[in-house]
Design a protein around this motif. Structure first.
Motif, PDB file in Angstrom:
ATOM      1  N   SER A  53      -8.676  -5.584  25.006  1.00 34.41           N
ATOM      2  CA  SER A  53      -9.594  -4.457  25.040  1.00 34.41           C
ATOM      3  C   SER A  53      -9.691  -4.014  26.489  1.00 34.41           C
ATOM      4  O   SER A  53      -9.150  -4.663  27.381  1.00 34.41           O
ATOM      5  N   ALA A  54     -10.358  -2.924  26.727  1.00 32.39           N
ATOM      6  CA  ALA A  54     -10.448  -2.405  28.083  1.00 32.39           C
ATOM      7  C   ALA A  54     -11.035  -3.461  29.009  1.00 32.39           C
ATOM      8  O   ALA A  54     -12.145  -3.947  28.789  1.00 32.39           O
ATOM      9  N   GLY A  55     -10.279  -3.847  29.997  1.00 33.31           N
ATOM     10  CA  GLY A  55     -10.734  -4.843  30.941  1.00 33.31           C
ATOM     11  C   GLY A  55     -10.680  -6.255  30.415  1.00 33.31           C
ATOM     12  O   GLY A  55     -11.088  -7.193  31.087  1.00 33.31           O
ATOM     13  N   GLY A  56     -10.160  -6.410  29.209  1.00 34.27           N
ATOM     14  CA  GLY A  56     -10.150  -7.716  28.580  1.00 34.27           C
ATOM     15  C   GLY A  56      -8.894  -8.506  28.879  1.00 34.27           C
ATOM     16  O   GLY A  56      -8.094  -8.117  29.728  1.00 34.27           O
ATOM     17  N   PRO A  57      -8.698  -9.614  28.165  1.00 34.48           N
ATOM     18  CA  PRO A  57      -7.547 -10.472  28.438  1.00 34.48           C
ATOM     19  C   PRO A  57      -6.213  -9.753  28.245  1.00 34.48           C
ATOM     20  O   PRO A  57      -6.072  -8.912  27.351  1.00 34.48           O
TER      21      PRO A  57
END
Length: 114
Positions: A53-57
């Motif tokens: 996801s946005a900014g996720g892993p």
């Protein structure tokens, strides 16, 4: 219906950079794990990078770690692949795909050559 439109490919010299974009439509983009894949002539398609996801892993193939960066903009329904320090072995057609949706776009050709 589902659509994935890749762009940004081209011819680049070894050591150069490209930024690929993929605009999605027809599904809830923000909930999908998005990935970039590539297929070189005579080889199987392989996963290059994924983002949860946005900014996720994020995850990367060993061959591109430290050189490629995947990112996404959920408001624009777009996933990006920043490719730096390109090598001739990176030459392939690059595709984006939602992990759980069986649909492939047309891809974008990346050619790394002097």
């Amino acid at each position: 219906q589902v659509q994935l439109v890749e762009s940004g490919g081209g011819l680049v010299q070894p050591g150069g950079s490209l930024r690929l974009s993929c605009v999605a439509s027809g599904f809830t983009f923000s909930t999908q794990i998005m990935g970039w894949y590539r297929q070189a002539p005579g080889k199987e398609r392989e996963l290059v990078a994924e983002i949860i996801s946005a900014g996720g892993p994020t995850t990367y193939a060993d061959s591109v770690k430290g050189r490629f960066t995947i990112s996404r903009d959920n408001s624009e329904k777009t996933v990006y692949l920043q490719m730096n320090s390109l090598k001739p072995d990176d030459t392939a057609v690059y595709y984006c795909k939602a992990r759980w949706i069986n649909y492939w776009g047309q891809g974008t050709q990346v050619t790394v050559s002097s």
